[in-house]
Design an enzyme around this catalytic site. Structure first.
Site, PDB file in Angstrom:
ATOM      1  N   GLY A  13      39.855  50.340  47.426  1.00  0.00           N
ATOM      2  CA  GLY A  13      39.323  49.072  48.119  1.00  0.00           C
ATOM      3  C   GLY A  13      37.777  49.136  48.385  1.00  0.00           C
ATOM      4  O   GLY A  13      37.125  50.206  48.255  1.00  0.00           O
ATOM      5  N   ASP A  14      37.082  47.946  49.045  1.00  0.00           N
ATOM      6  CA  ASP A  14      35.793  48.150  49.611  1.00  0.00           C
ATOM      7  C   ASP A  14      34.777  48.525  48.217  1.00  0.00           C
ATOM      8  O   ASP A  14      33.736  49.087  48.606  1.00  0.00           O
ATOM      9  CB  ASP A  14      35.607  48.952  50.719  1.00  0.00           C
ATOM     10  CG  ASP A  14      36.501  48.849  51.815  1.00  0.00           C
ATOM     11  OD1 ASP A  14      36.775  47.526  51.976  1.00  0.00           O
ATOM     12  OD2 ASP A  14      36.864  49.689  52.552  1.00  0.00           O
ATOM     13  N   GLU A  15      35.011  48.196  47.067  1.00  0.00           N
ATOM     14  CA  GLU A  15      34.334  48.539  45.833  1.00  0.00           C
ATOM     15  C   GLU A  15      32.978  47.785  45.992  1.00  0.00           C
ATOM     16  O   GLU A  15      32.008  48.181  45.072  1.00  0.00           O
ATOM     17  CB  GLU A  15      34.963  48.450  44.769  1.00  0.00           C
ATOM     18  CG  GLU A  15      35.995  49.451  44.250  1.00  0.00           C
ATOM     19  CD  GLU A  15      37.535  48.767  45.008  1.00  0.00           C
ATOM     20  OE1 GLU A  15      37.390  47.742  45.655  1.00  0.00           O
ATOM     21  OE2 GLU A  15      38.610  49.412  44.789  1.00  0.00           O
ATOM     22  N   LYS A  17      33.731  44.002  45.662  1.00  0.00           N
ATOM     23  CA  LYS A  17      34.420  43.001  44.967  1.00  0.00           C
ATOM     24  C   LYS A  17      33.889  41.592  45.594  1.00  0.00           C
ATOM     25  O   LYS A  17      33.605  40.552  44.925  1.00  0.00           O
ATOM     26  CB  LYS A  17      35.945  42.746  45.433  1.00  0.00           C
ATOM     27  CG  LYS A  17      36.739  44.114  44.916  1.00  0.00           C
ATOM     28  CD  LYS A  17      37.996  44.016  45.178  1.00  0.00           C
ATOM     29  CE  LYS A  17      38.180  44.165  46.746  1.00  0.00           C
ATOM     30  NZ  LYS A  17      38.229  45.292  47.197  1.00  0.00           N
ATOM     31  N   LYS A  19      30.559  40.814  46.894  1.00  0.00           N
ATOM     32  CA  LYS A  19      29.380  40.669  46.118  1.00  0.00           C
ATOM     33  C   LYS A  19      29.448  39.682  44.723  1.00  0.00           C
ATOM     34  O   LYS A  19      28.956  38.990  44.320  1.00  0.00           O
ATOM     35  CB  LYS A  19      28.676  41.747  46.190  1.00  0.00           C
ATOM     36  CG  LYS A  19      27.283  41.864  45.086  1.00  0.00           C
ATOM     37  CD  LYS A  19      26.226  42.770  45.103  1.00  0.00           C
ATOM     38  CE  LYS A  19      25.482  42.498  43.761  1.00  0.00           C
ATOM     39  NZ  LYS A  19      24.236  42.888  43.827  1.00  0.00           N
ATOM     40  N   ASN A  39      43.745  41.935  56.039  1.00  0.00           N
ATOM     41  CA  ASN A  39      43.200  43.340  56.164  1.00  0.00           C
ATOM     42  C   ASN A  39      41.989  43.496  55.249  1.00  0.00           C
ATOM     43  O   ASN A  39      41.474  44.476  55.227  1.00  0.00           O
ATOM     44  CB  ASN A  39      44.491  44.185  55.281  1.00  0.00           C
ATOM     45  CG  ASN A  39      45.060  43.589  54.316  1.00  0.00           C
ATOM     46  OD1 ASN A  39      45.004  42.320  53.872  1.00  0.00           O
ATOM     47  ND2 ASN A  39      45.865  44.276  53.453  1.00  0.00           N
ATOM     48  N   LEU A 328      24.995  51.797  42.811  1.00  0.00           N
ATOM     49  CA  LEU A 328      24.465  52.972  42.146  1.00  0.00           C
ATOM     50  C   LEU A 328      23.358  53.461  42.786  1.00  0.00           C
ATOM     51  O   LEU A 328      23.069  54.694  43.091  1.00  0.00           O
ATOM     52  CB  LEU A 328      24.027  52.432  40.879  1.00  0.00           C
ATOM     53  CG  LEU A 328      23.599  53.714  39.785  1.00  0.00           C
ATOM     54  CD1 LEU A 328      24.706  54.589  39.519  1.00  0.00           C
ATOM     55  CD2 LEU A 328      23.142  53.051  38.407  1.00  0.00           C
ATOM     56  N   THR A 406      22.747  47.297  42.313  1.00  0.00           N
ATOM     57  CA  THR A 406      21.977  48.114  42.913  1.00  0.00           C
ATOM     58  C   THR A 406      21.158  47.806  44.141  1.00  0.00           C
ATOM     59  O   THR A 406      20.428  48.441  44.852  1.00  0.00           O
ATOM     60  CB  THR A 406      20.485  48.206  41.898  1.00  0.00           C
ATOM     61  OG1 THR A 406      19.804  46.901  41.688  1.00  0.00           O
ATOM     62  CG2 THR A 406      20.817  48.773  40.643  1.00  0.00           C
TER      63      THR A 406
HETATM   64  P1  GDP Z   1      34.848  44.444  49.255  1.00  0.00           P
HETATM   65  O1  GDP Z   1      36.054  44.738  50.206  1.00  0.00           O
HETATM   66  O2  GDP Z   1      35.348  44.913  47.754  1.00  0.00           O
HETATM   67  O3  GDP Z   1      34.546  43.010  48.965  1.00  0.00           O
HETATM   68  O4  GDP Z   1      33.584  45.601  49.645  1.00  0.00           O
HETATM   69  P2  GDP Z   1      33.172  45.473  50.993  1.00  0.00           P
HETATM   70  O5  GDP Z   1      32.529  44.077  51.414  1.00  0.00           O
HETATM   71  O6  GDP Z   1      34.433  45.788  52.009  1.00  0.00           O
HETATM   72  O7  GDP Z   1      32.083  46.744  51.270  1.00  0.00           O
HETATM   73  C1  GDP Z   1      31.262  46.779  50.085  1.00  0.00           C
HETATM   74  C2  GDP Z   1      29.876  46.909  51.010  1.00  0.00           C
HETATM   75  O8  GDP Z   1      28.786  47.266  49.991  1.00  0.00           O
HETATM   76  C3  GDP Z   1      29.335  45.569  51.647  1.00  0.00           C
HETATM   77  O9  GDP Z   1      28.939  45.916  52.745  1.00  0.00           O
HETATM   78  C4  GDP Z   1      28.222  45.134  50.609  1.00  0.00           C
HETATM   79  O10 GDP Z   1      27.232  44.324  51.129  1.00  0.00           O
HETATM   80  C5  GDP Z   1      27.556  46.258  50.079  1.00  0.00           C
HETATM   81  N1  GDP Z   1      27.267  46.294  48.357  1.00  0.00           N
HETATM   82  C6  GDP Z   1      27.880  45.667  47.545  1.00  0.00           C
HETATM   83  N2  GDP Z   1      27.224  46.048  46.489  1.00  0.00           N
HETATM   84  C7  GDP Z   1      25.957  46.884  46.700  1.00  0.00           C
HETATM   85  C8  GDP Z   1      25.213  47.577  45.978  1.00  0.00           C
HETATM   86  O11 GDP Z   1      25.334  47.662  44.794  1.00  0.00           O
HETATM   87  N3  GDP Z   1      24.420  48.619  46.844  1.00  0.00           N
HETATM   88  C9  GDP Z   1      24.471  48.719  48.094  1.00  0.00           C
HETATM   89  N4  GDP Z   1      23.660  49.653  48.723  1.00  0.00           N
HETATM   90  N5  GDP Z   1      25.557  48.185  48.853  1.00  0.00           N
HETATM   91  C10 GDP Z   1      26.165  47.142  48.267  1.00  0.00           C
HETATM   92  P1  IMO Z   2      39.251  45.151  50.934  1.00  0.00           P
HETATM   93  O1  IMO Z   2      39.907  43.730  50.044  1.00  0.00           O
HETATM   94  C1  IMO Z   2      40.081  49.287  51.988  1.00  0.00           C
HETATM   95  C2  IMO Z   2      44.017  50.307  53.640  1.00  0.00           C
HETATM   96  C3  IMO Z   2      43.901  50.601  55.119  1.00  0.00           C
HETATM   97  C4  IMO Z   2      45.366  51.577  54.915  1.00  0.00           C
HETATM   98  C5  IMO Z   2      46.059  51.023  53.952  1.00  0.00           C
HETATM   99  C6  IMO Z   2      47.192  50.060  54.578  1.00  0.00           C
HETATM  100  O2  IMO Z   2      38.269  45.172  51.701  1.00  0.00           O
HETATM  101  O3  IMO Z   2      38.990  46.053  49.650  1.00  0.00           O
HETATM  102  P2  IMO Z   2      47.559  47.595  55.491  1.00  0.00           P
HETATM  103  O4  IMO Z   2      46.880  47.197  56.845  1.00  0.00           O
HETATM  104  O5  IMO Z   2      46.868  47.060  54.243  1.00  0.00           O
HETATM  105  O6  IMO Z   2      48.591  47.857  55.860  1.00  0.00           O
HETATM  106  O7  IMO Z   2      46.742  49.248  55.405  1.00  0.00           O
HETATM  107  O8  IMO Z   2      45.274  50.265  53.033  1.00  0.00           O
HETATM  108  N1  IMO Z   2      43.221  49.097  53.335  1.00  0.00           N
HETATM  109  C7  IMO Z   2      42.152  48.695  52.814  1.00  0.00           C
HETATM  110  N2  IMO Z   2      41.183  49.646  52.568  1.00  0.00           N
HETATM  111  N3  IMO Z   2      39.772  48.149  51.715  1.00  0.00           N
HETATM  112  C8  IMO Z   2      40.600  46.946  51.927  1.00  0.00           C
HETATM  113  O9  IMO Z   2      40.568  45.780  51.862  1.00  0.00           O
HETATM  114  C9  IMO Z   2      41.840  47.352  52.559  1.00  0.00           C
HETATM  115  N4  IMO Z   2      43.118  47.012  52.989  1.00  0.00           N
HETATM  116  C10 IMO Z   2      43.851  47.789  53.429  1.00  0.00           C
HETATM  117  O10 IMO Z   2      43.023  51.387  55.524  1.00  0.00           O
HETATM  118  O11 IMO Z   2      44.654  52.743  54.530  1.00  0.00           O
HETATM  119 MG    MG Z   3      36.248  45.595  52.159  1.00  0.00          MG
END
Ligand code: GDP
Ligand code: IMO
Ligand code: MG
Length: 416
Positions: A13-15, A17, A19, A39, A328, A406
């Protein structure tokens, strides 16, 4: 007939997506969520303004796109109402499936209470009631968004369950609402959400039949998948591309290009195995420069090196046509960058992901670092060592990189 393109998280997660969905959404007619709930935390930066989305699809900043919350999502009325307040005129461009399951306050109270009881065996959930809401669905005692339209009947039915499950709630010290409190709450939800409730499967079919461009937005990541992730340290939904079919009511033949969203290093929130986690200065530096703090819970994210074994596994599971390689720039200035090319298990080298990651030791290859890629939007301007890193990722994962990000900004993206 058009096919629906899909965005899926490849790690934990938090890759990034949000953006990519926001960036692509400018060219799509419809953006759909198919699993997970609040979540999720998807962050989007546009013109220096930060938007944090949890349930509302990341297409919302394109005023012409229709946004769908599919039947596979567990929907918290309280959370979505709060989230909707930041946007104007959502009526007619946001629709919630009448078959999505309700995630109510008591689900999150149960989630938090269970985690507390587990002590050091806790999963580290977001505490948003995701597990309990999906468990009710699977146990066939859940309630669907469509039931909000008859708030009295829904209230009676939930009160009945409270009665049946009283011993469990008491043991967990979960206080459930009175009939009057619950009815008031449900009526309020109905009043606000009624215009948004729809048969979204029919809407997606109609969009497909009319050659509309559809983007499917994954939440969480492949390694958090209920079946294919690092069980039990996972979320409770199918986060892989196949989950989008059941979560919206489309068939596998409706899916077009699958783009896996991959961070150039690895992060994880919550507990569970993470072979390439770095506990030293490098991990800390990734966390600081990458601002690795959870969008939903504010928890610090664990950080480590790129794990090509896990990413190759995830690419195969999802059928990725390409990757978007994110953040990156966070690796700017590292002298050496490590990449995990295989695992060692019981003294043996393996190049696949075992079903249990316990005791797995990463085998690294070193790659020369680079000075700066931040803000670059043209591939030719990348330093040679950054190009080498991208190429090595492609080789190790059998997947081509189609986009490189970037910075958090929409525009700082290389399209290959
Ligand atoms: P998601 O859950 O996959 O949508 O990702 P999150 O929003 O939780 O976390 C990604 C974080 O990285 C966010 O704060 C974005 O603004 C930030 N982000 C996305 N792409 C880049 C990038 O290429 N460089 C940097 N420095 N930050 C980025
Ligand atoms: P996005 O969409 C990162 C993780 C939680 C925990 C596990 C189970 O922003 O990428 P839950 O509340 O779903 O039962 O928790 O999954 N988790 C995430 N980690 N990004 C997320 O979503 C997450 N949604 C759940 O931290 O380890
Ligand atoms: Mg996220």
């Amino acid at each position: 007939m058009n096919k629906a393109d899909l965005i899926v998280g490849i790690q934990w997660g938090d890759e990034g997506k949000g953006k990519i969905v926001d960036m692509l959404a400018q060219k799509y007619d419809m953006v759909c969520r198919s699993q997970g709930g609040h979540n999720a935390g998807h962050t989007i930066w546009v013109d220096g303004v930060r938007h944090a989305l949890h349930l509302v699809p990341s297409g919302v900043l394109n005023k012409d796109a229709i946004n769908i919350i599919g039947n596979g999502v567990v929907m918290s009325p309280k959370s979505i109402i709060q989230e909707m307040e930041q946007f104007e005129n959502l009526e007619g461009r946001l629709f919630i499936s009448d078959k999505a399951h309700l995630n109510l306050t008591y689900h999150s109270l149960v989630d938090i209470a269970r985690e507390e009881l587990k002590g050091d065996k806790a999963i580290g959930t977001t505490g948003k009631g995701i597990g309990p809401a999906y468990a009710d669905k699977i146990n066939r005692v859940g309630h669907r968004v469509g039931e909000l339209l008859n708030a009295e009947k829904l209230c009676d039915s939930i009160m009945e369950e409270f009665k049946l499950n009283r011993p469990i709630y008491d043991a967990l010290h979960v206080k459930t609402p009175t009939h009057e409190e619950l009815l008031t709450e449900l009526k309020e939800y109905k009043k606000i959400l009624e215009p948004f409730i729809a048969n979204t499967t029919n809407m997606v079919w109609a969009a497909l039949d009319n050659n509309k461009k559809i983007l499917l937005e994954g939440a969480q990541g492949t390694l958090l998948d209920i079946d294919h992730g690092t069980y039990p340290y996972v979320t409770s939904s199918s986060t892989v591309s196949a989950g989008a079919c059941t979560g919206l009511g489309i068939n596998p033949k409706d899916i077009g290009v699958v783009t896996g969203i991959v961070k150039a290093y690895t992060t994880r929130v919550g507990h569970g195995p993470f072979p390439t986690e770095d506990f030293g200065v490098d991990g800390k530096r990734m966390a600081d420069i990458g601002k690795e703090v959870g969008t939903t819970t504010g928890r610090g994210r664990r950080c480590g090196w790129f794990d090509a074994v896990g990413v190759k596994h995830a690419s195969r599971l999802n059928g990725c046509d390409q990757f978007a390689l994110m953040k990156l720039d966070v690796l700017d200035g590292f002298e050496t960058i490590k990449i995990c090319v295989a695992y060692e298990v019981n003294g043996e080298r393996i190049d696949y992901m075992p079903s249990d990651l316990d005791g797995v030791i990463p085998i690294y290859e070193d790659i020369k670092g680079w000075d700066k890629v931040e803000g670059i939007s043209n591939y030719d301007e990348l330093p040679q060592s950054a190009k080498d890193y991208v190429k090595r990722i492609e080789e190790l994962t059998n997947t081509k990189v189609g986009l490189i990000s970037t910075s958090p900004d929409r525009n700082d993206t290389i399209i290959l």
